[in-house]
Structures are given as C-alpha cells and as structure tokens.
Design a protein around this motif. Structure first.
Motif, short mmCIF file in Angstrom:
data_model
loop_
_atom_site.label_atom_id
_atom_site.label_comp_id
_atom_site.label_asym_id
_atom_site.label_seq_id
_atom_site.Cartn_x
_atom_site.Cartn_y
_atom_site.Cartn_z
N LYS A 1 0.83 -1.21 0.00
CA LYS A 1 0.00 0.00 0.00
C LYS A 1 0.86 1.26 0.00
CE LYS A 1 -3.72 2.29 2.57
NZ LYS A 1 -4.63 2.22 3.76
N SER A 2 1.92 1.26 0.79
CA SER A 2 2.82 2.41 0.88
C SER A 2 3.46 2.70 -0.48
CB SER A 2 3.89 2.15 1.94
OG SER A 2 4.85 3.18 1.94
N LYS B 1 2.34 1.80 -3.49
CA LYS B 1 1.31 2.25 -4.45
C LYS B 1 0.98 3.72 -4.23
CE LYS B 1 0.05 -1.71 -6.58
NZ LYS B 1 -0.12 -1.95 -8.03
N ASN B 2 0.87 4.13 -2.96
CA ASN B 2 0.58 5.53 -2.65
C ASN B 2 1.71 6.44 -3.10
OD1 ASN B 2 -1.90 4.90 -1.52
ND2 ASN B 2 -1.12 4.83 0.58
N LYS B 3 2.95 5.96 -2.91
CA LYS B 3 4.10 6.77 -3.33
C LYS B 3 4.11 6.94 -4.84
CE LYS B 3 9.11 7.17 -3.02
NZ LYS B 3 10.36 6.67 -2.42
N LYS C 1 1.52 6.83 -6.82
CA LYS C 1 0.41 7.71 -7.19
C LYS C 1 0.78 9.17 -6.99
CE LYS C 1 -4.46 8.62 -6.15
NZ LYS C 1 -5.62 8.24 -5.29
N ALA C 2 1.41 9.48 -5.85
CA ALA C 2 1.80 10.86 -5.57
C ALA C 2 2.87 11.33 -6.56
CB ALA C 2 2.31 10.96 -4.14
#
Length: 472
Positions: free
Chosen positions: A153-154, A156-158, A160-161
């Motif tokens: 999850k971490s 994927k979020n990175k 995306k940002a």
C-alpha cells in the motif's frame, strides 16, 4: 562536482535541442559521471545485448544522444557493478555514482530521471526487505500478511503521488504497478517456502487467501523480464511449488525437499517449461536450474541425468553448449579426481601448482572481482576459519580472466592474505562457467585429490564437513 556535471548535461541538451527534426526530438540523452571508476566505460544494454558503450573522459564524465530507444527497462554496467534504469524517447538522464558505494550513491537527474529513481528506490527497499525476512519469517502468517500489505500500500501511494507530479507515461505506470505487485508476491512466496519447509506449525496457520495472487500471475511479461523482482519471484515460486508437491503428493522423507536433488531440479524444470511460454523468459530459469543441478551433482550419473532432462524437454536455448561444458567441468571436480597440477599465479606473478602450495590439507575458495559483496563476505568468514582450523590451508583462487593488477589491488585494499591468494591460470576453462562455483569450496588431501567438492560456506553443516575432513 555534481553542479559542474549538471551544466555539462544542460549544455548537451541545449545543443541537441537546436535541431528541428522529429527524429532528433525523440532521441534520448544519457550522460553522467563516475567517481573512483573501475574502468573507463559505461555500458548500456537491453535483453543481454549491448546498446552502446560510452567512454569516460579525463573528468570521468560521459554523455551521448541515442536514437531509436524503445520505452522500457535497460541495464547499465560499470563492471563489475550493474543496475537498471527506465528510458523513453525524449528523456535526458544524468547518472552520478561513486563506486565506493555503488547502489547507495547512485543518483539520477534530468528529464525522465524520476522513473529510474523510483526503480532504484524499489531496489534499495527490497534489499532491506530481504534482511527483514531473516527476522519476520518466523512470525504468525496473519501478522506477516499485514506487514506485506502495508508495504504494498505504501509503495502504491508513493507511485500515485509521484505520478501526479511527474505525469508518467502509461507504459511506465503499468510497469511500475506490476513491479510493486511482484515484489509483494515475492515476499509472500518466500515466506510460504520457508515456513512450509522448516516450520510446519506456522505452515498450518497460513490463511486460504494468503497466496490468492497466484491466480493472476503472468509468467510471460516481457516488459518485466529485465526487472530483478519479477525474475526473483518466478524463481521462488517454482521453488515453493516443488516443496508443496512434496507435502501434498509425496512421502515427507522424499529427497524432493532437497532443492538440489535431481528429482527436485527435474520437477522445477518441467514446471518452467509448462508455465512459461516466452522462450526468452523460460530459458532463463531452465538455464539457472540446470546449472544448480550440475554444480551440486556428486556423481557422473547425476550429471548425465540433468543433461537428460534438458534433452527430454527438447531444450534448444543458446546456453546449451555452455551447460554441456559445465557438465564436463563438474565431472573433473568429483571426489577422487586429482587437481593438484592446477596452475595458479601467485601474488608475486609466479606460476605454482595447487599441490605445491602447502603440506597441509587444502580448502580452496573461489571469488571474482565482479561480485564484490560476495568476496567481502566470503573473506571475512575465511579469516575466522583460518584461526579456528590452523591444520588446514585455506587457498583463495580468483577466477577472473586477465585483470592481474586489479586483482592485486583488491587483495591489498581488503587486507587479504596475499600469501594465500592466487589467480587461475587455465585459459582452456570458460571463466563465465566458473562463476557458478563462487559459493562452493573444494577439500583436497595433501596429494591434491578431491575429498569433498560440494561444501558451501553458507550451509548449516559446513563446519561438520570440515571436522569430517580433518578426521579422515
């Protein structure tokens, strides 16, 4: 120095940007600087084929605009080190590194560099996760699932940002998301293998959906074939399936639990042959598995049986001639054979025979300048073994072709025992094949006859093998 190089890059970009043709606009610039270089060149390749060799100038800088670069992962080498980067037409990427800390110092900048920086960050995080496995693989499966879910999850979020800022191409976004997925799968697969092989109590607690990702696997993703995480996953997946087969179908005392047994190797080769359709990916694993089978064969029959497996699946990979050569090498290294006449070069540049080095029993270990982390780890252990077992002579053999001065410099730089470090002097032996023996040690009696040709430093029973050797 980095700022000076940045001006150099900007100058090249401005110069090439003055040209109006679409072809020039679609070119890809690669430049950089290497501190403390090992050699005067930087090699860019893809699919094991060299794209270009860029030579360093007097400031250890390099730069060139390349045409017709296809989007994707590329490998670059500054031998003995290597890494990957992502390139697309229009990119202008600057590479800066210091060989004293190759991966840790590596820095990408310029247009399009964020893609390579992301992959590098993934690599460094995976290295840390590999160390994490040593602590976490004994924990409850549910806890491990939560840890790996959090890592995924971490990342994927990175991504995306980062995409909101960089506006990545669809092709890179697809690759980056897939690479995160397969790194996640790899962690789950390694855990599954370890607990099913060594910790049955934990294995019984694995939830039904722990490996649910397996239904979505793609063993033929050519976009990822240069990504180490994808290849590592497939290798571990084949290994895990071989252990699960032992548990589900065979007697638990079967030697299929022994990863280097002919039975286990044959099962995994057949799996690779059936699961993977793309020959360029399939042959990577068939080649790796055949090498493992050959290197750990302890008699001629097993060696011949590995070649027989390749014949039965009609393996036609370009490495087949090398595998046959390796079978010949392995037969020479079986117990009972004598290699006392093996010629070596001493630190003083004298030719000596292996059997003349010492009146003691000999243990040879082997290393290459192209595997720096390996030889640092290896020599640290050897130094302790020399103190613990003075009755034995531990003899280091560097297998690299040429590079005598680089070899001597390394011996001195890392305070190796130069009186017991030698360089192979056998031009008829394929050096690339010998790299597969870096983890093996050979035990020789005082006459140069092989007593044990399959010992490894990183196995639990290594010192027991030493004691048995001493007592013979």
């Amino acid at each position: 120095m980095k700022y000076y190089l940045l001006f150099f890059l900007i100058g090249v970009i401005l110069f090439t940007g003055c040209k109006d043709s679409k072809k020039d606009q679609k070119g890809t610039f690669i430049g950089g600087q290497i501190m403390n270089p090992y050699n005067p060149y930087f090699v860019l390749s893809k699919d094991n084929k060299t794209i270009d060799t860029l030579f360093l100038d007097q400031n250890n800088q390099f730069g060139k605009k390349l045409e017709d670069i296809e989007p994707g992962i590329y490998s670059f080498k500054h031998p003995p080190e290597n890494q990957i980067m992502y390139l697309e037409p229009g990119d202008s990427v600057l590479v800066w590194l210091n060989t004293m800390q190759f991966d840790e110092s590596l820095n990408f900048s310029g247009t399009g560099a964020a893609k390579s920086s992301f992959l590098l960050d993934m690599f460094l995080n995976n290295e840390r996760n590999n160390n994490m496995m040593l602590s976490y693989y004994k924990i409850n499966p549910t806890e491990f699932a939560e840890i790996t879910d959090s890592i995924k999850k971490s990342r994927k979020n990175k991504l995306k940002a980062l995409n909101e800022k960089e506006k990545f191409s669809e092709s890179f976004l697809e690759l980056a998301n897939n690479s995160i997925d397969y790194d996640f799968y790899h962690l789950r697969e390694r855990y599954t293998f370890l607990v099913k092989k060594y910790y049955n109590e934990l294995a019984q607690q694995i939830p039904d959906d722990f490996n649910s990702y397996r239904k979505d696997l793609n063993f033929n993703d050519t976009q990822l074939k240069e990504y180490y995480g994808y290849l590592n996953f497939i290798e571990d997946h084949l290994r895990t399936l071989s252990i699960e087969r032992c548990l589900d179908e065979l007697d638990t005392n079967s030697n299929c639990f022994e990863l280097h047994s002919v039975e286990n190797i044959q099962y995994r080769i057949n799996l690779a042959d059936s699961l993977i359709e793309q020959n360029e990916i399939k042959n990577i694993f068939i080649n790796r598995l055949a090498i493992q089978g050959l290197v750990f064969s302890n008699n001629a029959e097993k060696i011949d049986s590995i070649l027989g497996i390749l014949d039965r699946i009609n393996y036609k990979g370009e490495n087949l001639p090398h595998l046959k050569q390796m079978a010949t090498i392995q037969k020479r290294l079986l117990p009972g054979n004598n290699i006392g006449n093996l010629p070596l070069v001493s630190f003083e540049d004298e030719i000596v025979r292996l059997e003349d080095i010492s009146n003691k029993k000999i243990v040879t270990y082997h290393w290459s300048l192209q595997a720096p982390e390996h030889y640092k780890w290896q020599h640290s252990i050897i130094a302790n073994l020399r103190e613990k077992y003075p009755e034995l002579e531990f003899v280091g053999i560097n297998i690299d072709e040429g590079s005598k001065q680089a070899w001597r410099n390394t011996v001195q730089a890392y305070n190796m025992n130069k009186n017991r470090e030698y360089k192979l002097n056998s031009p008829d032996i394929n050096i690339n094949l010998l790299k597969n023996y870096l983890n093996k040690l050979i035990f020789l009696d005082t006459n140069g006859t092989i007593i044990n040709g399959k010992a490894q430093l990183n196995t639990p029973n290594f010192e027991r093998q030493i004691l048995e050797f001493l007592n013979e």
